[in-house]
Design a protein around this motif. Structure first.
Motif, mmCIF file in Angstrom:
data_model
loop_
_atom_site.group_PDB
_atom_site.id
_atom_site.type_symbol
_atom_site.label_atom_id
_atom_site.label_comp_id
_atom_site.label_asym_id
_atom_site.label_seq_id
_atom_site.Cartn_x
_atom_site.Cartn_y
_atom_site.Cartn_z
ATOM 1 N N VAL A 275 -9.440 6.504 -12.988
ATOM 2 C CA VAL A 275 -9.028 7.397 -11.897
ATOM 3 C C VAL A 275 -7.896 6.775 -11.081
ATOM 4 C CG1 VAL A 275 -9.763 8.473 -9.740
ATOM 5 C CG2 VAL A 275 -11.251 8.570 -11.748
ATOM 6 N N GLU A 276 -8.007 5.469 -10.802
ATOM 7 C CA GLU A 276 -6.964 4.788 -10.039
ATOM 8 C C GLU A 276 -5.629 4.829 -10.772
ATOM 9 O OE1 GLU A 276 -8.409 0.901 -9.176
ATOM 10 O OE2 GLU A 276 -9.902 1.587 -7.723
ATOM 11 N N ASP A 277 -5.676 4.601 -12.089
ATOM 12 C CA ASP A 277 -4.445 4.675 -12.876
ATOM 13 C C ASP A 277 -3.850 6.075 -12.826
ATOM 14 O OD1 ASP A 277 -4.603 2.034 -13.582
ATOM 15 O OD2 ASP A 277 -5.553 2.400 -15.531
ATOM 16 N N ARG A 278 -4.692 7.067 -12.871
ATOM 17 C CA ARG A 278 -4.203 8.452 -12.816
ATOM 18 C C ARG A 278 -3.569 8.758 -11.465
ATOM 19 N NH1 ARG A 278 -2.422 11.505 -16.104
ATOM 20 N NH2 ARG A 278 -3.321 13.423 -15.235
ATOM 21 N N LEU B 6 -9.484 6.799 1.207
ATOM 22 C CA LEU B 6 -9.628 6.055 -0.048
ATOM 23 C C LEU B 6 -10.031 4.607 0.233
ATOM 24 C CD1 LEU B 6 -6.472 7.224 -2.040
ATOM 25 C CD2 LEU B 6 -8.832 7.991 -2.343
ATOM 26 N N PRO B 7 -10.593 3.923 -0.749
ATOM 27 C CA PRO B 7 -10.892 2.485 -0.583
ATOM 28 C C PRO B 7 -9.619 1.734 -0.202
ATOM 29 C CG PRO B 7 -11.936 3.334 -2.563
ATOM 30 C CD PRO B 7 -11.054 4.429 -2.057
ATOM 31 N N THR B 8 -9.748 0.731 0.639
ATOM 32 C CA THR B 8 -8.586 0.013 1.168
ATOM 33 C C THR B 8 -7.713 -0.567 0.065
ATOM 34 O OG1 THR B 8 -9.769 -0.562 3.202
ATOM 35 C CG2 THR B 8 -7.841 -1.885 2.631
ATOM 36 N N GLN B 9 -8.329 -1.227 -0.918
ATOM 37 C CA GLN B 9 -7.547 -1.851 -1.979
ATOM 38 C C GLN B 9 -6.759 -0.816 -2.777
ATOM 39 O OE1 GLN B 9 -9.762 -4.376 -4.609
ATOM 40 N NE2 GLN B 9 -7.979 -5.004 -5.785
ATOM 41 N N LEU B 10 -7.366 0.338 -3.027
ATOM 42 C CA LEU B 10 -6.672 1.394 -3.759
ATOM 43 C C LEU B 10 -5.494 1.920 -2.945
ATOM 44 C CD1 LEU B 10 -6.352 3.333 -6.089
ATOM 45 C CD2 LEU B 10 -8.112 4.797 -5.072
ATOM 46 N N SER B 11 -5.671 2.071 -1.642
ATOM 47 C CA SER B 11 -4.577 2.519 -0.777
ATOM 48 C C SER B 11 -3.418 1.531 -0.819
ATOM 49 C CB SER B 11 -5.078 2.673 0.663
ATOM 50 O OG SER B 11 -6.096 3.640 0.753
ATOM 51 N N GLN B 12 -3.751 0.236 -0.787
ATOM 52 C CA GLN B 12 -2.720 -0.803 -0.810
ATOM 53 C C GLN B 12 -1.929 -0.780 -2.112
ATOM 54 O OE1 GLN B 12 -5.058 -4.306 -0.187
ATOM 55 N NE2 GLN B 12 -5.174 -4.065 2.025
ATOM 56 N N THR B 13 -2.633 -0.807 -3.231
ATOM 57 C CA THR B 13 -1.955 -0.870 -4.535
ATOM 58 C C THR B 13 -1.148 0.396 -4.808
ATOM 59 O OG1 THR B 13 -3.947 -0.030 -5.652
ATOM 60 C CG2 THR B 13 -3.667 -2.413 -5.526
ATOM 61 N N SER C 106 2.805 0.443 -5.295
ATOM 62 C CA SER C 106 3.301 1.026 -6.537
ATOM 63 C C SER C 106 4.361 2.085 -6.259
ATOM 64 C CB SER C 106 2.142 1.641 -7.329
ATOM 65 O OG SER C 106 2.610 2.344 -8.463
ATOM 66 N N ALA C 107 4.136 2.901 -5.244
ATOM 67 C CA ALA C 107 5.086 3.966 -4.906
ATOM 68 C C ALA C 107 6.417 3.387 -4.436
ATOM 69 C CB ALA C 107 4.484 4.861 -3.830
ATOM 70 N N CYS C 108 6.366 2.384 -3.573
ATOM 71 C CA CYS C 108 7.598 1.787 -3.059
ATOM 72 C C CYS C 108 8.379 1.088 -4.176
ATOM 73 C CB CYS C 108 7.279 0.801 -1.939
ATOM 74 S SG CYS C 108 6.752 1.590 -0.399
ATOM 75 N N LYS C 109 7.665 0.382 -5.046
ATOM 76 C CA LYS C 109 8.338 -0.273 -6.176
ATOM 77 C C LYS C 109 8.973 0.759 -7.096
ATOM 78 C CE LYS C 109 5.326 -4.363 -6.319
ATOM 79 N NZ LYS C 109 4.265 -5.086 -7.095
ATOM 80 N N HIS C 110 8.279 1.869 -7.285
ATOM 81 C CA HIS C 110 8.791 2.916 -8.170
ATOM 82 C C HIS C 110 10.071 3.533 -7.613
ATOM 83 C CE1 HIS C 110 8.438 5.791 -11.429
ATOM 84 N NE2 HIS C 110 8.687 6.764 -10.580
ATOM 85 N N ILE C 111 10.101 3.754 -6.313
ATOM 86 C CA ILE C 111 11.307 4.307 -5.686
ATOM 87 C C ILE C 111 12.482 3.352 -5.860
ATOM 88 C CG2 ILE C 111 12.380 4.950 -3.489
ATOM 89 C CD1 ILE C 111 9.637 5.934 -2.579
#
Length: 211
Positions: A6-9, A59-66, A70-75
């Motif tokens: 789910v996290e990967d999705r 969402l769980p804190t770690q999931l929010s962080q990653t 991930s979004a910023c790196k992708h941009i």
């Protein structure tokens, strides 16, 4: 296993949406000067992310962080790939100035994101490679770059010489275009072309030395 899937999705779907927002196929790489404000594609992307990250409080804190990282790196990666794309044959200094403005909006967004245990400085690192590249070229700090190459404390330590050479070659091509020749001052144009030729030569020498 299900949680991991789910996290990967979540990461994949978020990045897919970012790609839709970052549709800059109509970006004017030969613009004479920056508009003075962020491009629509960046404004749309930032608005989407602000709304999305507000929902991440559940969402769980770690999931929010990653996911945020991930979004910023992708941009950042997507913007860099646009500049380096083989489809973009020539670039103007005005287009790079506009890209810098767009990147600045991303940096402002990153500094204000409210995710538990995730500070703005960490997110800003996602944009450092592109920021250093743009600053190096626009501020013409080539003597600093070459003198301090390999120094981890260099203000341009994250700039890859291959990447810099690719952009320099596109800028050189841009200065040869009839439209820019028409609007640029001959003396300034000649000075820029000479500088870019010298920088390109020095970058090739650096790349050969590294090899």
């Amino acid at each position: 296993d299900i949680r991991s899937l789910v996290e990967d999705r979540i990461h994949d779907k978020l990045n897919d949406k970012i790609d839709q927002c970052l549709d800059i196929t109509s970006y004017d790489w030969m613009m004479q000067e920056a508009s003075g404000m962020a491009s629509d594609y960046i404004t749309t992307t930032i608005q989407f992310l602000e709304n999305t990250f507000r929902a991440f409080t559940h969402l769980p804190t770690q999931l929010s962080q990653t996911t945020c990282l991930s979004a910023c790196k992708h941009i950042s990666t997507s913007l860099t790939e646009k500049i380096l794309s083989q489809d973009v044959k020539a670039i103007s200094f005005g287009a790079l100035e506009q890209m810098s403005l767009d990147l600045m909006q991303c940096e402002v967004f990153a500094s204000k994101v409210n995710i538990p245990n995730l500070d703005g400085e960490t997110l800003l690192l996602c944009f450092q490679d592109l920021r250093q590249l743009l600053d190096l070229i626009m501020d013409k700090q080539w003597s600093v770059y070459f003198d301090q190459y390999g120094d981890p404390n260099s203000p341009f330590g994250r700039v890859n010489p291959h990447t810099a050479l690719t952009v320099i070659e596109k800028l050189r091509e841009g200065l040869k275009r009839p439209l820019l020749l028409k609007f640029n001052r001959p003396a300034l144009e000649k000075e820029n072309i000479k500088l870019l030729e010298t920088v390109a030569k020095d970058l090739r020498s650096l790349i050969n030395d590294i090899s």
